[in-house]
Design a protein around this motif. Sequence first.
Motif, PDB file in Angstrom:
ATOM      1  N   UNK A  85      65.201  -0.234-114.008  1.00 46.40           N
ATOM      2  CA  UNK A  85      65.667   0.189-112.693  1.00 46.40           C
ATOM      3  C   UNK A  85      66.808   1.200-112.814  1.00 46.40           C
ATOM      4  N   UNK A  86      67.672   1.040-113.803  1.00 47.37           N
ATOM      5  CA  UNK A  86      68.776   1.978-114.011  1.00 47.37           C
ATOM      6  C   UNK A  86      68.253   3.374-114.327  1.00 47.37           C
ATOM      7  N   UNK A  87      67.169   3.445-115.106  1.00 44.36           N
ATOM      8  CA  UNK A  87      66.584   4.746-115.426  1.00 44.36           C
ATOM      9  C   UNK A  87      65.996   5.412-114.190  1.00 44.36           C
ATOM     10  N   UNK A  88      65.441   4.591-113.310  1.00 46.72           N
ATOM     11  CA  UNK A  88      64.806   5.141-112.105  1.00 46.72           C
ATOM     12  C   UNK A  88      65.831   5.443-111.020  1.00 46.72           C
ATOM     13  N   UNK A  89      66.826   4.580-110.845  1.00 44.07           N
ATOM     14  CA  UNK A  89      67.824   4.720-109.778  1.00 44.07           C
ATOM     15  C   UNK A  89      69.230   4.616-110.389  1.00 44.07           C
ATOM     16  N   UNK A  90      69.672   5.633-111.098  1.00 45.77           N
ATOM     17  CA  UNK A  90      70.952   5.536-111.819  1.00 45.77           C
ATOM     18  C   UNK A  90      72.171   5.392-110.921  1.00 45.77           C
ATOM     19  N   UNK A 111      66.553   0.222-100.753  1.00 42.92           N
ATOM     20  CA  UNK A 111      67.045  -0.022-102.112  1.00 42.92           C
ATOM     21  C   UNK A 111      66.342  -1.235-102.715  1.00 42.92           C
ATOM     22  N   UNK A 112      66.292  -2.325-101.937  1.00 40.43           N
ATOM     23  CA  UNK A 112      65.598  -3.527-102.406  1.00 40.43           C
ATOM     24  C   UNK A 112      64.125  -3.242-102.666  1.00 40.43           C
ATOM     25  N   UNK A 113      63.506  -2.475-101.770  1.00 47.28           N
ATOM     26  CA  UNK A 113      62.076  -2.190-101.919  1.00 47.28           C
ATOM     27  C   UNK A 113      61.796  -1.341-103.151  1.00 47.28           C
ATOM     28  N   UNK A 114      62.744  -0.472-103.526  1.00 39.97           N
ATOM     29  CA  UNK A 114      62.592   0.289-104.770  1.00 39.97           C
ATOM     30  C   UNK A 114      62.576  -0.663-105.971  1.00 39.97           C
ATOM     31  N   UNK A 115      63.462  -1.678-105.936  1.00 41.01           N
ATOM     32  CA  UNK A 115      63.503  -2.634-107.035  1.00 41.01           C
ATOM     33  C   UNK A 115      62.220  -3.467-107.080  1.00 41.01           C
ATOM     34  N   UNK A 116      61.722  -3.880-105.922  1.00 45.11           N
ATOM     35  CA  UNK A 116      60.475  -4.640-105.869  1.00 45.11           C
ATOM     36  C   UNK A 116      59.311  -3.813-106.410  1.00 45.11           C
ATOM     37  N   UNK A 117      59.279  -2.540-106.054  1.00 45.29           N
ATOM     38  CA  UNK A 117      58.215  -1.657-106.535  1.00 45.29           C
ATOM     39  C   UNK A 117      58.275  -1.525-108.056  1.00 45.29           C
ATOM     40  N   UNK A 118      59.494  -1.392-108.589  1.00 46.82           N
ATOM     41  CA  UNK A 118      59.665  -1.324-110.033  1.00 46.82           C
ATOM     42  C   UNK A 118      59.218  -2.626-110.698  1.00 46.82           C
ATOM     43  N   UNK A 119      59.575  -3.749-110.087  1.00 49.06           N
ATOM     44  CA  UNK A 119      59.212  -5.058-110.623  1.00 49.06           C
ATOM     45  C   UNK A 119      57.702  -5.211-110.720  1.00 49.06           C
ATOM     46  N   UNK A 120      57.004  -4.825-109.665  1.00 52.51           N
ATOM     47  CA  UNK A 120      55.549  -4.941-109.664  1.00 52.51           C
ATOM     48  C   UNK A 120      54.899  -3.969-110.655  1.00 52.51           C
ATOM     49  N   UNK A 121      55.463  -2.773-110.768  1.00 56.56           N
ATOM     50  CA  UNK A 121      54.891  -1.767-111.660  1.00 56.56           C
ATOM     51  C   UNK A 121      55.000  -2.174-113.128  1.00 56.56           C
ATOM     52  N   UNK A 122      56.062  -2.884-113.492  1.00 56.62           N
ATOM     53  CA  UNK A 122      56.311  -3.252-114.882  1.00 56.62           C
ATOM     54  C   UNK A 122      55.988  -4.714-115.180  1.00 56.62           C
TER      55      UNK A 122
END
Length: 301
Positions: free
Chosen positions: A113-118, A282-293
């Motif tokens: 997530x840090x790499x995607x949303x620094x 912001x939360x939805x970005x993290x959820x999207x990252x979680x599902x993608x990985x």
Amino acid sequence: MDLHQLRCFVAAAEELHFGKAARRLEMLPSALGRFIRLLEDDLGTRLMARTTRSVTLTADGAVLLKEARVLLAQADALADKFRHSSRKQAATVRLGAIDSAAAGLVPMLLHDFRERCPDVTVQLIEDKTIRLLPRLLSGRLDLAIVRPPENPDRRLEFLLLLHETAVVAVSDRHPLAARKRLTVADLADQPLIVPERRSRPHSHDLTIKLFAEAGLEPRIAQIADEKQTIVNLVAAELGAAIVPKWTSRMAARGVRYVRLAASDMNRLPLAAAWTRGTRDPVRDDMLEMLQARLSHYAREA
């Protein structure tokens, strides 16, 4: 009269059962009853008629139920409005996680997530599921990684992520420590350390179900609440413990983690939870990252 008292009243009025209402709110029935009595004292009227067998609404209770639903809906909408507004100004996500997820899943997630949303700051709160879910409902958390409860609150959304396997924690001086794999039968005569069921039902029941599946009775020698405490007790040679695999990432000298033989019971569910009906970029970005990985993270569990 406050909003928490009203939430307790509405839950009890809808369920007409204090035990079910308390489970829905993740609290003790005695605490639920106390808040409703305080509400009745504040309003100067009886809202519920309670016997040992039934709970019914009084006439005033029925009136209050209708008004309280409207009031709570307005309060929740107002809170969501300001939370959404503040999120645009401050890029912060408040993430809750149970201990094993905080040790295993969360570091991998936050790295990606840090790499995607620094520019996003993540505030991490580690606690038990029973304490994280009320924080979601009150707006103090945006997302939580938890064990999904048996009776989930309808105000929360859950996404099953993966099943974490279990391992056996033993002292590195224990005769079983040299083994590469253990079965439940190997633990039949061993003193066991298990978590208290109310605070960690999944982890507690895992040990009980594995022994039941093997036709054995667990020899429970110690009950401890915190996972780190359980590991420390194992290190002190007070017993063995069946724990989630990611517990092995917690710092503990003198403890060895041994693989447990495969079983359909040998799995602990892990889910993401958030407040139903809310929108948060912001939360939805993290959820999207979680599902993608997720497939990558699951290989580590």
